[in-house]
Design a protein around this motif. Structure first.
Motif, short mmCIF file in Angstrom:
data_model
loop_
_atom_site.label_atom_id
_atom_site.label_comp_id
_atom_site.label_asym_id
_atom_site.label_seq_id
_atom_site.Cartn_x
_atom_site.Cartn_y
_atom_site.Cartn_z
N GLU A 23 55.09 110.79 17.25
CA GLU A 23 54.42 110.54 18.52
C GLU A 23 52.91 110.37 18.31
N THR A 24 52.55 109.58 17.28
CA THR A 24 51.14 109.33 16.99
C THR A 24 50.79 107.86 17.18
N LEU A 25 51.57 107.13 17.95
CA LEU A 25 51.18 105.77 18.37
C LEU A 25 50.14 105.90 19.48
N PRO A 26 49.21 104.91 19.60
CA PRO A 26 49.12 103.65 18.88
C PRO A 26 48.44 103.79 17.52
N PHE A 27 48.57 102.75 16.68
CA PHE A 27 47.80 102.67 15.46
C PHE A 27 47.59 101.21 15.10
#
Length: 260
Positions: free
Chosen positions: A149-153
């Protein structure tokens, strides 16, 4: 994110998939009357690396003018270390090959810097900045970011296509997440491969492609797709500006274990 990438890579299901292409009228110009086509995709584990084969053909009708028949093929190999990449891209128009692009690329430790060497149509080299990744490594990164759950990139991605020496800046945005067993669209009746998606979580993501260094400009094109935990994609939307194509999964099969 090394640990996440290892987990994601272990979950990948080498597979062959086929998609029906159709015009998305809501996102296409009224000047485009219709579009149909076929996309075939294969992601295989060959022990030394990953191979991707893609074949596509589109028949596009404008409100005025003749039917346009175009397509392309991609054959690529990428080392599992993410440091080496080879590719052949062929483009077709009215059933005839119009262009072939082939080459290879290499990155230093830690995703660069590196260089890409094009053999055809004219030999030349492209510098790859530090932080560049190749397409399969990028797909694995998308899954790793989605899982955590570390979007966006954002990433620089080299695939050998396009007009900027094969290098694009790619922004990946989250759209939706799906629990295991939950799907946006069922596989058509009678299709094979549904069991490969039965227990997989999924994430709908939007990819925007930019010329390198021009992230403040409008994207060159966009893709939206649902990516499952085992690497299978479905419900792809390709937005080219004046028309958009939707690709829906109609056939899916696992590839044999390579026995590495």
């Amino acid at each position: 994110m090394p640990g996440s990438l290892e987990v994601v890579t272990a979950a990948i299901e080498p597979h062959r998939a086929a998609y029906d292409l159709s015009l998305d009228r809501a996102l296409s110009s009224p000047e485009i009357a219709s579009a149909v086509g076929r996309l075939e995709f294969e992601w295989a584990d060959v022990c030394s690396g990953w191979t991707v084969q893609q074949r596509s053909r589109v028949l596009l009708d404008r409100a005025e003018g003749p039917r346009v028949d175009f397509g392309w093929t991609l054959n690529a190999w990428e080392a599992k270390s993410g440091q080496r990449y080879r590719f052949i891209i062929r483009r077709f128009f009215d059933g005839l090959e119009t262009e072939e692009t082939r080459g290879e690329a290499e990155l230093g430790d830690g995703n660069g810097p590196g260089r890409a060497r094009f053999e055809d149509p004219n030999g030349f080299e492209v510098a790859l900045p530090a932080g560049t990744v190749f397409p399969t490594a990028h797909s694995l990164e998308i899954l790793a970011h989605a899982t955590k759950e570390t979007l966006p990139f954002w990433r620089l991605v080299f695939d050998g296509s396009g007009d900027d020496g094969g290098l694009s800046g790619v922004s990946v945005l989250p759209v939706a997440a799906y629990a295991p067993g939950e799907r946006e669209l069922p596989l058509p009746e009678g299709s094979s491969g549904a069991e490969l998606l039965a227990d997989e979580p999924g994430w709908r993501v939007q990819l925007a492609f930019f010329s390198p260094g021009e992230v403040d400009a409008l994207p060159l094109h966009e893709q939206t797709l649902t990516l499952y935990g085992n690497g299978v994609a479905d419900n792809l939307l390709f937005d080219y500006g004046d028309f958009s194509l939707r690709a829906r999964l109609v056939e899916l099969e696992a590839l044999p274990d390579p026995g590495c």
